[in-house]
Design an enzyme around this catalytic site. Structure first.
Site, PDB file in Angstrom:
ATOM      1  N   ASP A 153      -0.943  -4.626 -35.671  1.00  0.00           N
ATOM      2  CA  ASP A 153      -1.319  -5.962 -35.750  1.00  0.00           C
ATOM      3  C   ASP A 153      -1.439  -5.697 -36.925  1.00  0.00           C
ATOM      4  O   ASP A 153      -1.729  -7.146 -37.997  1.00  0.00           O
ATOM      5  CB  ASP A 153      -1.132  -7.030 -34.983  1.00  0.00           C
ATOM      6  CG  ASP A 153      -0.355  -7.671 -35.616  1.00  0.00           C
ATOM      7  OD1 ASP A 153       0.268  -8.183 -35.850  1.00  0.00           O
ATOM      8  OD2 ASP A 153      -0.948  -8.616 -35.039  1.00  0.00           O
ATOM      9  N   HIS A 156      -8.605  -8.678 -34.327  1.00  0.00           N
ATOM     10  CA  HIS A 156      -7.750  -9.190 -35.721  1.00  0.00           C
ATOM     11  C   HIS A 156      -7.554 -10.745 -36.716  1.00  0.00           C
ATOM     12  O   HIS A 156      -6.767 -11.130 -37.242  1.00  0.00           O
ATOM     13  CB  HIS A 156      -6.546  -8.779 -36.227  1.00  0.00           C
ATOM     14  CG  HIS A 156      -5.306  -7.689 -35.506  1.00  0.00           C
ATOM     15  ND1 HIS A 156      -5.897  -7.294 -33.822  1.00  0.00           N
ATOM     16  CD2 HIS A 156      -4.782  -8.706 -35.366  1.00  0.00           C
ATOM     17  CE1 HIS A 156      -4.296  -7.203 -33.545  1.00  0.00           C
ATOM     18  NE2 HIS A 156      -3.807  -8.890 -33.971  1.00  0.00           N
TER      19      HIS A 156
END
Length: 955
Positions: free
Chosen positions: A199, A449
């Site tokens: 991702d 993230h």
């Protein structure tokens, strides 16, 4: 005990047993007498039964057929739209329906019903919490699933870290934390073989280098630039060998890397989660809506199409997505049917074989193919998912959180070092129970993230900051206990956390702790109300607090002056400075700079881009937390001139500039400094004109940079960037500003044959060189629209202190040097900014080292591993040929390194400390260039005090 660090940019990790000096907790020595030797310290548990995990657990494939590897998985963000706690418990489902505890409950239940089924899990932060809540019977059941390879861990860090805005030291820490838990809990079968970053929004070369040095056999991700993907699909180069270091001898930093076919989602029409709308497999032929034939036909079509853009007769399909498998029965019941009915077609001549699999099983088949693979040498930044959608805004988004994360990393290293130097009393002493674990976990979560990246909802960003603050509080107790032990004084400790806005209660004694393994000289600005002071071992000057600082404090401090002086701190140690008031009255007027003008024509510009609101003929894409999309290619100048105030004394020369009520800057040059300091203050960014703004600092010079500039990769190696250019494909540039922005984690520079201009940043930021001789760095962002990438709210930060809009302050350090020697300045300067000294009160000078480390060697980690063992990481921090003087092998005497510890024995480990180095083996890959290496030539010999010698490959 001599360790020779042969390679540039290498990391070296050791576990060593310690004992204290006689006057320091001597009972530790008695405990050590019961150890046979350091080599016996357990790292990996050995299962009682012979395990069939890892590559041994893979289902058989069929040669001559197209083998489709179905990988059931869930992607569980460690915070994004909800906080970490909310995601785990399934709270606030009005925001997003997600409950990780139920996912793990359901998956384990379904794996037990069919031994063919497989599942992978990634985020150890969630799994750790779930595991602690399970009964002994359930834990034993899960261990059996892991030992049989039915439940497999991939990646295995505490989180799936961001790759653009994280510093390598914090990434190593969070990976070590997650992997150690898996080692301690599951032994050999808990060790992931594959790195899995499905991702993150672009991929850094340094991450690949770290993964290789951590022992991973391969790396899979989901996102890359749409133009890059299109080219790779045509060329069948979606799987490659990533040579992730220019300095380390191959294959030390080589990592097989694969790009997943559909991001990390299932093929269209084959999502069977409760969050999906795709129809289930209806396999009763007596029913009118029987659809097996249709499902099989569509699946075969997708599989054959995917095979056309990959290189072998094996393809992978990710069967899952965000927070899926809360009701795992839905997925597995349909996957069982899919496998059965597709494979039944083999009797009719089909050459497609479908199986439950894992990334490591898929990787093993690619390795068995014994092919040569294209070689990759650069990175995967910037990432764009279409022509006008560059994900380069998050390089700067939430700049205050990015700074807090960076200084929290610095304080964590200080905390861990003092935990080792202080011994057991540091954790339980006169100030109570302290620990480093709370801040370790908070920092590990912050690497996610959607954390330090700035791409979370506001209430989640607040939660990350709250967790970091709680970690600071626990570490401060530990630090106070250590100081009490080392000094013999139990006086209360005071910590300065807001010196950047001239707020600190210390006025009589100032102590500075230096976490670096070399002496540092550091400027201190202590808030005072007097006008003359004497300082032990230093000369100080009093200057008035600037108007900008007084305004930004918002009532949190009222000192009218600052006492400036330079401190010298020993390696891993303290220096103490006593401050005495001599005079209390009106401040003396500052000495003016020679011929100081009333207005300054800027060479350092502060400008802003108008953020796109989506009302554009080319694209409706708006700027947001992820996306940077200026409305024009020309930034707006806030002011060509500035109101100024100048001062000069024996400590500093300073020009204070006000460009507008919301932008100011101080240009400082400290005496004998290696760099010019630019302290910028931006905010509240005005939005009364209904325009979102991206504020930048632009440095213009006469350097002939020819469209080339350089940025660091996660604070380690430096990569060359070229305007409107990508090394591996012919770029069609559609966003001339955003498409030329790159992550700057610690430094960037431009150069020609004569000069190099380097900018060292105090946090991760985005920037580029849009014009020759120019560097621009984005400072702050305030936006009015969401960019439709899932976060669902604009990046419009306010706070209780700044309700009109967030005010952010930071520093850039500028150095101008000949290119041949520039690294000798900017590398140590960057380390000083990342691991900055901590200011507090203390009563004596102290150093934890017997000798200063060589300039090329950075002490990355000193951390308590268990009661008698310490994890030590040293690194050679210079790239090959970067420095004539320092890019050379270095010898370090480990036996004579520490002043308070005696090293009894040493053993080398891999970078993440979850394998003995001499037991670390990785799959070998062949590159299409013909370059093929089978081993590492440089080795390290470690000799224990008992005379036992161990030879291990260097990292």
């Amino acid at each position: 005990m001599i360790g020779k660090i042969h390679k540039q940019m290498s990391h070296d990790s050791w576990l060593f047993s310690k004992m204290a000096t006689p006057e320091y907790t001597p009972f530790v020595f008695l405990l050590l007498l019961f150890q046979s030797s350091v080599w016996g310290v357990p790292v990996c548990q050995t299962p009682q039964e012979s395990p069939t995990c890892g590559y041994k657990s893979c289902h058989a494939t069929k040669p001559g057929m197209l083998n489709v590897h179905l990988v059931p998985h869930t992607h569980d963000d460690v915070g994004w739209l909800k906080t970490v706690d909310q995601y785990f418990y399934g709270d606030r489902n009005d925001i997003q329906h997600a409950g990780v505890q139920y996912i793990l409950d359901s998956v384990v239940d379904q794996l037990l019903k069919n031994p063919d089924r497989r599942f992978i899990y990634v985020e150890t932060a969630f799994f750790y919490r779930w595991w602690k809540q399970q009964t002994d019977d359930m834990q034993n059941t899960v261990k059996q699933l892991v030992n049989e390879g039915r439940l497999e861990f991939v990646n295995g860090g505490w989180c799936m870290s961001d790759e653009a805005t994280t510093h390598y030291s914090a990434v190593i820490d969070q990976m070590t934390m997650g992997l150690r838990f898996l080692n301690d809990t599951f032994g050999h079968c808990g060790r992931p073989r594959v790195a899995w970053h499905i991702d993150p929004f672009g991929h850094a070369r340094e991450h690949a280098s770290m993964f290789a040095q951590m022992g991973y056999d391969g790396f899979f991700f989901g996102r890359l630039d749409y133009q890059d993907r299109n080219r790779r699909m045509v060329a069948r180069e979606q799987e490659m060998l990533w040579r992730a270091s220019e300095s380390l001898t191959p294959p030390m930093a080589d990592l097989f890397t694969g790009i997943l076919p559909n991001g990390y989602n299932p093929p269209e029409g084959f999502c069977w989660d409760q969050s999906c709308d795709d129809p289930p497999i209806r396999d009763d032929p007596d029913l009118e809506d029987y659809n097996v034939d249709d499902v099989v036909t569509r699946f075969l079509h997708i599989a054959h199409g995917q095979a056309l853009v990959y290189k072998t007769n094996h393809i992978i399909m990710t069967m899952g997505s965000d927070f899926q498998y809360e009701n795992a029965n839905l997925w597995y019941k349909n996957l069982d049917k899919l496998i059965r009915y597709v494979n039944q077609m083999q009797s009719n001549g089909s050459e497609v074989n479908v199986l439950y699999s894992t990334p490591s099983c898929y990787l093993q088949e690619l390795h068995r193919a014994n092919l040569t693979w294209p070689l990759k040498g650069d990175d995967f930044f910037p990432y764009a998912d279409s022509a006008h959608d560059f994900w380069t805004g998050y390089f700067t988004s939430r700049p205050a959180l990015k700074r807090y994360e960076r200084i929290s990393n610095s304080y964590l290293q200080t905390c861990k070092q003092l935990e080792v130097l202080g011994g057991p009393i540091s954790r339980k002493g006169p100030f109570g129970a302290g620990d480093s674990e709370t801040l370790k976990k908070a920092m590990a979560v912050a690497q996610h993230h959607d954390a330090v990246s700035g791409t979370e909802k506001q209430h989640v960003a607040n939660d990350y900051a709250r967790k970091l603050a709680n970690g600071w509080a626990h570490c401060q107790v530990l630090v106070s206990n250590t100081l009490s032990s080392l000094s013999g004084s139990s006086a209360p400790r005071v910590y300065c956390e807001h010196l950047n806005i001239s707020v600190c209660p210390l006025t009589e004694t100032m102590n500075v702790y230096n976490p670096l393994a070399r002496p540092v000289s550091w400027p201190v600005r202590l808030p005072v109300n007097g006008t003359a002071y004497s300082i032990s071992d230093a000369k100080g000057k009093v200057v008035p607090v600037s108007q900008a600082t007084a305004a930004v404090r918002q009532g949190r401090g009222y000192a009218v002056n600052e006492l400036l002086f330079q401190v010298q701190a020993p390696p891993l140690g303290y220096s103490t400075y006593s401050v005495s008031l001599l005079q209390n009255g009106p401040p003396s007027p500052p000495s003016p700079l020679p011929r100081a003008p009333k207005a300054v024509q800027n060479k350092v510009w502060v400008l802003w881009y108008n953020a796109s609101d989506g009302n554009n003929s080319e694209s409706i894409q708006m700027s947001g937390a992820y996306i940077f999309r200026p409305n024009t290619s020309t930034p707006f100048i806030i002011s060509k001139t500035a109101k100024i105030e100048t001062l000069q004394n024996s400590v500093v020369q300073e020009v204070r500039q006000w460009f507008s009520p919301w932008v100011s800057q101080v240009v400082r040059l400290y005496t004998d400094s290696r760099a010019l300091e630019l302290e910028w203050t931006v905010g509240p960014v005005p939005i009364g004109d209904d325009l979102g703004k991206e504020v930048i600092s632009r440095l213009d010079s006469s350097i002939n940079s020819s469209g080339v500039f350089y940025t660091d990769s996660n604070g380690r190696e430096v990569l060359q960037r070229r305007k409107d250019y990508r090394p591996t494909w012919n770029l069609r540039q559609s966003e001339p500003i955003a498409g030329n922005y790159y992550p700057i984690n610690s430094r960037a520079y431009i150069k020609d044959d004569k000069d190099q201009l380097t900018v060292v940043t105090d946090r991760s930021q985005g920037g580029g060189s849009i014009q020759d001789g120019s560097l621009e760095i984005m400072l702050h962002r305030r936006l009015l629209y969401d960019d439709v990438r899932g976060v669902g709210e604009p990046l419009n930060e306010t706070s209780d202190i700044y309700p009109e809009g967030l005010v952010v302050r930071g520093r850039h350090l500028l150095s101008l040097s000949p290119p041949a020697t520039a690294a000798d300045t900017h590398r140590p300067l960057a380390q000083e900014v990342v691991l900055q000294p901590s200011s507090m009160d203390f009563e004596k000078e102290f150093s934890g080292l017997q000798a200063v480390l060589p300039p090329a060697v950075h002490l990355l980690t000193v951390s308590q591993w268990d009661q008698d063992t310490v994890l030590l990481r040293l690194e050679h921090q210079y790239q090959a040929s970067e420095s004539k003087e320092h890019s050379q092998p270095v010898t370090v005497n480990l036996q004579k390194l520490f002043s308070t510890l005696d090293v009894l024995g040493v053993s080398e480990m891999n970078l993440s400390a979850n394998q003995w180095k001499d037991e670390m083996t990785r799959l070998d890959w062949k590159a299409e260039s013909g370059t093929h290496h089978t081993g590492v030539t440089n080795q390290l010999c470690l000799l224990s005090p008992l005379g036992r010698m161990k030879t291990a490959d260097l990292l």
